[in-house]
Design an enzyme around this catalytic site. Structure first.
Site, PDB file in Angstrom:
ATOM      1  N   CYS A 201      17.909 -91.251  -4.169  1.00 40.44           N
ATOM      2  CA  CYS A 201      18.765 -91.717  -3.075  1.00 40.44           C
ATOM      3  C   CYS A 201      17.992 -91.596  -1.764  1.00 40.44           C
ATOM      4  O   CYS A 201      18.008 -92.494  -0.922  1.00 40.44           O
ATOM      5  CB  CYS A 201      20.031 -90.867  -2.972  1.00 40.44           C
ATOM      6  SG  CYS A 201      20.854 -90.499  -4.531  1.00 40.44           S
ATOM      7  N   HIS A 205      17.728 -94.157   1.304  1.00 39.00           N
ATOM      8  CA  HIS A 205      18.717 -93.942   2.365  1.00 39.00           C
ATOM      9  C   HIS A 205      18.343 -92.886   3.395  1.00 39.00           C
ATOM     10  O   HIS A 205      19.021 -92.756   4.417  1.00 39.00           O
ATOM     11  CB  HIS A 205      20.072 -93.596   1.740  1.00 39.00           C
ATOM     12  CG  HIS A 205      20.651 -94.739   0.965  1.00 39.00           C
ATOM     13  ND1 HIS A 205      20.969 -95.939   1.554  1.00 39.00           N
ATOM     14  CD2 HIS A 205      20.952 -94.877  -0.356  1.00 39.00           C
ATOM     15  CE1 HIS A 205      21.462 -96.770   0.627  1.00 39.00           C
ATOM     16  NE2 HIS A 205      21.451 -96.152  -0.533  1.00 39.00           N
ATOM     17  N   ARG A 242      29.660 -97.540  -6.715  1.00 38.48           N
ATOM     18  CA  ARG A 242      28.504 -97.790  -5.848  1.00 38.48           C
ATOM     19  C   ARG A 242      27.329 -96.894  -6.262  1.00 38.48           C
ATOM     20  O   ARG A 242      26.198 -97.342  -6.382  1.00 38.48           O
ATOM     21  CB  ARG A 242      28.893 -97.515  -4.391  1.00 38.48           C
ATOM     22  CG  ARG A 242      27.780 -97.670  -3.406  1.00 38.48           C
ATOM     23  CD  ARG A 242      27.591 -99.116  -2.985  1.00 38.48           C
ATOM     24  NE  ARG A 242      26.256 -99.568  -3.294  1.00 38.48           N
ATOM     25  CZ  ARG A 242      25.723-100.684  -2.801  1.00 38.48           C
ATOM     26  NH1 ARG A 242      26.418-101.478  -2.011  1.00 38.48           N
ATOM     27  NH2 ARG A 242      24.512-101.032  -3.129  1.00 38.48           N
ATOM     28  N   CYS A 246      23.607 -98.126  -7.555  1.00 38.80           N
ATOM     29  CA  CYS A 246      22.346 -97.718  -6.926  1.00 38.80           C
ATOM     30  C   CYS A 246      21.416 -97.064  -7.944  1.00 38.80           C
ATOM     31  O   CYS A 246      20.210 -97.290  -7.922  1.00 38.80           O
ATOM     32  CB  CYS A 246      22.610 -96.773  -5.748  1.00 38.80           C
ATOM     33  SG  CYS A 246      23.129 -97.643  -4.238  1.00 38.80           S
TER      34      CYS A 246
END
Lengths: 285, 158
Positions: A201, A205, A242, A246
């Protein structure tokens, strides 16, 4: 610890190599229905190590997508909120009760603020609960009704209503005390490089928000806007779905929706947004 | 096949295509990130390489890299540096090493390893969400696709 050091290093390299192109979230202010001012950008909570300022995903979307969220008449996610308002008053299950029998009419505001503190430690269950788990406990234990599917439309609509009544309040989940262990687990998942593409992640992000990955303007992956009405899917999308997408995109086998791993990840990622306004149902592409 | 031999064979086969032999992903020899010999034992085709770089279903390199020489390819990303002039910055062997496994050049980079089969966490079957047994993992690109990409990238001089 090792992963963090490495992703931070990679991030520093990538940013220096890329320069300023597209590197910024859009400067803009979100006021809903001309009256409700939202915090979409604020100082990062203390526990964040690599980010100083946190941004709602709203800042990374195109002008027309951002505009749809300024007025509830243009926000297609409000259809889910309305459906849930009906469900709130609908008697279901062997106990012959509706949500409103115990929690009051929705405009009595008893549920205001609940969304902002979930996921939250549940003392009786001895584990961290998402708001979905709390609601399903009401259905099975209080109402004698069937649990909603974690990713069902009924569930997602009710989460939209729970967000809606807390909209504008600051996200404020607790990460200490009994929740600390789950939070640590979520943090570990956040920094794990999954799949054949070996992406965490954090790679997308934390290290690369503001950059373009193909056609996508990468946000900080904040969750304050969930459930989100995705224009691509033309429906409200739940948070774990979601997450699943991802992780799938790293060529990995994601965890299941509602799994302990995703509950832990939700607590951790939500805490990265402590201070942003509850914004669901949001509009995303 | 042992590492040293395969490298030597690969080097030879550049001149003698009949002996072309593919180097297994586990046997690639990285020297400070660089890989000297062709992985397929054959020369690369730059036109095929351009396709691998730009097509979403293959290398999809443009999701992170911008290449001015490909103005018709939409939505080029900027997570990685532009590849314009990459051949002025790196030798062919260094480029081959970066494309095969960029982590040998840049520790912890976000760039995926395109010629690697081992040590993935929860690998999946493509983008299906289905689990993929570790022994069934094949590299993201074939040896020849890597060579094709390298053959294209060495043309990017400024």
């Amino acid at each position: 610890m090792k992963f963090k050091a490495m992703t931070a290093l990679a991030g520093a390299l990538a940013i220096s190599a890329v320069g300023a192109a597209n590197a910024d979230p859009v400067e803009d202010t979100l006021v809903i229905n001309d009256e409700l001012e939202m915090v979409t950008k604020t100082a990062a909570p203390e526990h964040m190590e690599y980010i100083d300022e946190i941004y709602s995903g709203w800042h990374f979307r195109e002008d027309d997508t951002r505009d749809m969220q300024r007025d509830d008449f243009d926000n297609a996610g409000m259809l889910g909120v309305e459906a849930a308002m009906d469900a709130w008053d609908t008697v279901e299950g062997t106990a012959g009760k509706a949500c409103s029998d115990c929690h009051g009419a929705i405009d009595e505001d008893q549920m205001v603020g609940v969304r902002a503190v979930y996921p939250k430690w549940n003392e009786a269950a001895g584990e961290v609960w998402t708001i979905e788990m709390a609601m399903n406990s009401c259905r099975t234990e209080q109402m004698g009704a069937e649990a909603w599917g974690y990713n069902s439309a009924d569930m997602i609509n009710m989460t939209a209503l729970m967000s809606y009544v807390s909209r504008g309040l600051p996200v404020n989940v607790a990460i200490d005390g009994p929740a600390a262990e789950t939070w640590e687990k979520g943090k570990e998942i956040y920094y794990t490089r999954f799949g054949q593409l070996e992406l965490a992640c954090a790679n997308c992000h934390e290290d690369n928000y503001g950059n373009m990955i193909r056609a996508d303007h990468l946000s900080q992956g904040q969750v304050n806007g969930f459930p989100a009405y995705r224009l691509k899917d033309a429906k409200l999308v739940g948070l774990h779905n979601r997450f699943k997408g991802c992780i799938r995109d790293t060529r990995a086998e994601p965890f299941d929706i509602g799994s302990p791993e995703f509950v832990a990840l939700e607590l951790y990622v939500t805490s990265r947004g402590n201070g942003l306004s509850v914004e669901g149902p949001s509009i995303r592409n | 096949m042992k590492r040293a031999i395969s490298a030597a064979v690969a080097a030879m086969t550049l001149a003698i295509p009949a002996m072309a032999e593919t180097v297994d992903p586990n046997d690639v020899v990285y020297e400070e990130g660089a890989v000297t010999a062709s992985l397929s034992g054959a020369p690369g085709n730059p036109e095929e390489g351009a396709k691998v770089i730009s097509e979403k279903s293959v290398g999809n390199c443009v999701s992170c890299h911008q290449i001015s020489a490909m103005p018709d390819v939409p939505f080029q990303g900027n997570v990685g540096p532009t590849l314009d002039g990459v051949a002025d910055r790196w030798s062919e062997a260094e480029i081959r090493g970066i494309v095969a496994n960029a982590k040998m050049t840049y520790d912890g980079t976000i760039m995926p390893s395109f010629y690697k089969t081992g040590d993935f966490i929860r690998p999946g079957v493509g983008f299906t969400s289905k689990p993929l047994a570790p022994e069934d993992v094949t590299p993201l690109l074939t040896a020849q696709q890597i060579e094709d990409v390298v053959a294209y990238l060495v043309t990017l001089k400024e």
